[in-house]
Design a protein around this motif. Structure first.
Motif, PDB file in Angstrom:
ATOM      1  N   VAL A 104      -0.360  12.684  72.053  1.00  0.00           N
ATOM      2  CA  VAL A 104      -0.159  13.886  71.241  1.00  0.00           C
ATOM      3  C   VAL A 104       0.372  13.499  69.868  1.00  0.00           C
ATOM      4  O   VAL A 104      -0.088  14.006  68.840  1.00  0.00           O
ATOM      5  N   GLY A 105       1.348  12.572  69.831  1.00  0.00           N
ATOM      6  CA  GLY A 105       1.934  12.142  68.562  1.00  0.00           C
ATOM      7  C   GLY A 105       0.930  11.453  67.648  1.00  0.00           C
ATOM      8  O   GLY A 105       1.006  11.572  66.421  1.00  0.00           O
ATOM      9  N   ALA A 106      -0.015  10.733  68.249  1.00  0.00           N
ATOM     10  CA  ALA A 106      -1.014  10.022  67.449  1.00  0.00           C
ATOM     11  C   ALA A 106      -2.241  10.884  67.169  1.00  0.00           C
ATOM     12  O   ALA A 106      -3.093  10.511  66.362  1.00  0.00           O
ATOM     13  N   GLY A 107      -2.345  12.024  67.852  1.00  0.00           N
ATOM     14  CA  GLY A 107      -3.512  12.876  67.678  1.00  0.00           C
ATOM     15  C   GLY A 107      -4.761  12.272  68.282  1.00  0.00           C
ATOM     16  O   GLY A 107      -5.860  12.449  67.759  1.00  0.00           O
ATOM     17  N   LEU A 108      -4.602  11.541  69.378  1.00  0.00           N
ATOM     18  CA  LEU A 108      -5.720  10.882  70.052  1.00  0.00           C
ATOM     19  C   LEU A 108      -5.802  11.338  71.500  1.00  0.00           C
ATOM     20  O   LEU A 108      -4.799  11.760  72.078  1.00  0.00           O
ATOM     21  N   PRO A 109      -6.967  11.206  72.117  1.00  0.00           N
ATOM     22  CA  PRO A 109      -7.048  11.463  73.550  1.00  0.00           C
ATOM     23  C   PRO A 109      -6.280  10.375  74.315  1.00  0.00           C
ATOM     24  O   PRO A 109      -6.150   9.239  73.834  1.00  0.00           O
ATOM     25  N   GLU A 110      -5.757  10.728  75.480  1.00  0.00           N
ATOM     26  CA  GLU A 110      -5.003   9.753  76.269  1.00  0.00           C
ATOM     27  C   GLU A 110      -5.838   8.513  76.592  1.00  0.00           C
ATOM     28  O   GLU A 110      -5.322   7.404  76.608  1.00  0.00           O
ATOM     29  N   THR A 111      -7.121   8.710  76.837  1.00  0.00           N
ATOM     30  CA  THR A 111      -7.976   7.575  77.180  1.00  0.00           C
ATOM     31  C   THR A 111      -8.063   6.577  76.027  1.00  0.00           C
ATOM     32  O   THR A 111      -8.076   5.369  76.244  1.00  0.00           O
ATOM     33  N   ALA A 112      -8.118   7.088  74.790  1.00  0.00           N
ATOM     34  CA  ALA A 112      -8.192   6.204  73.626  1.00  0.00           C
ATOM     35  C   ALA A 112      -6.889   5.423  73.466  1.00  0.00           C
ATOM     36  O   ALA A 112      -6.904   4.221  73.163  1.00  0.00           O
TER      37      ALA A 112
END
Length: 137
Positions: free
Chosen positions: A22-30
């Motif tokens: 969430v903090g990086a604005g990425l999907p968990e898989t990425a």
């Protein structure tokens, strides 16, 4: 990977990974793939690395202790707490000597329950800790 490097349980590692994603604005898989790549020597991009460090730091920072005025409960008489502690330690010794005796186990569990009620704690270990601290102060 997170479980080995932080150290954390599987549930904590999952929360850390979710918070970092969430903090990086990425999907968990990425983010999980970036962590796996890092274990293989490939550098992690700056934004996911920062988010992961922040999530690990947040997970490892203990919550501030609640103030003594936060609970609307009365403390027991110190003598009652000491008596309940004495009963707990006595029944614990008896249970150690006779672990299969159901009457001794019942007495032990009753002494733990009494400590939980006296100290207004739902967890036996917290009640025991608080009772010891209270009787020593």
């Amino acid at each position: 990977m997170l479980m080995a490097t932080t150290p954390a349980t599987a549930r904590e590692a999952e929360r850390i990974l979710s918070a970092a994603a969430v903090g990086a604005g990425l999907p968990e898989t990425a983010l999980a793939a970036a962590v796996l790549d890092a274990s293989r020597g490939k550098p992690v991009p700056a934004r996911p690395e920062r988010a992961l460090r922040q999530a690990v730091h947040t997970a490892r920072t203990p919550d501030p202790a609640p103030s003594s005025a936060s609970g609307p409960y009365l403390m027991p008489l110190r003598e009652d707490a000491e008596k309940a502690l004495g009963r707990f330690f006595e029944t614990r010794l008896r249970l150690t000597a006779a672990p299969a005796d159901p009457e001794t186990r019942r007495a032990f569990e009753d002494s733990l329950f009494t400590l939980c009620i006296l100290m207004a704690q739902p967890c036996a270990s917290e009640a025991l800790h608080e009772a010891v601290q209270y009787s020593e102060s």
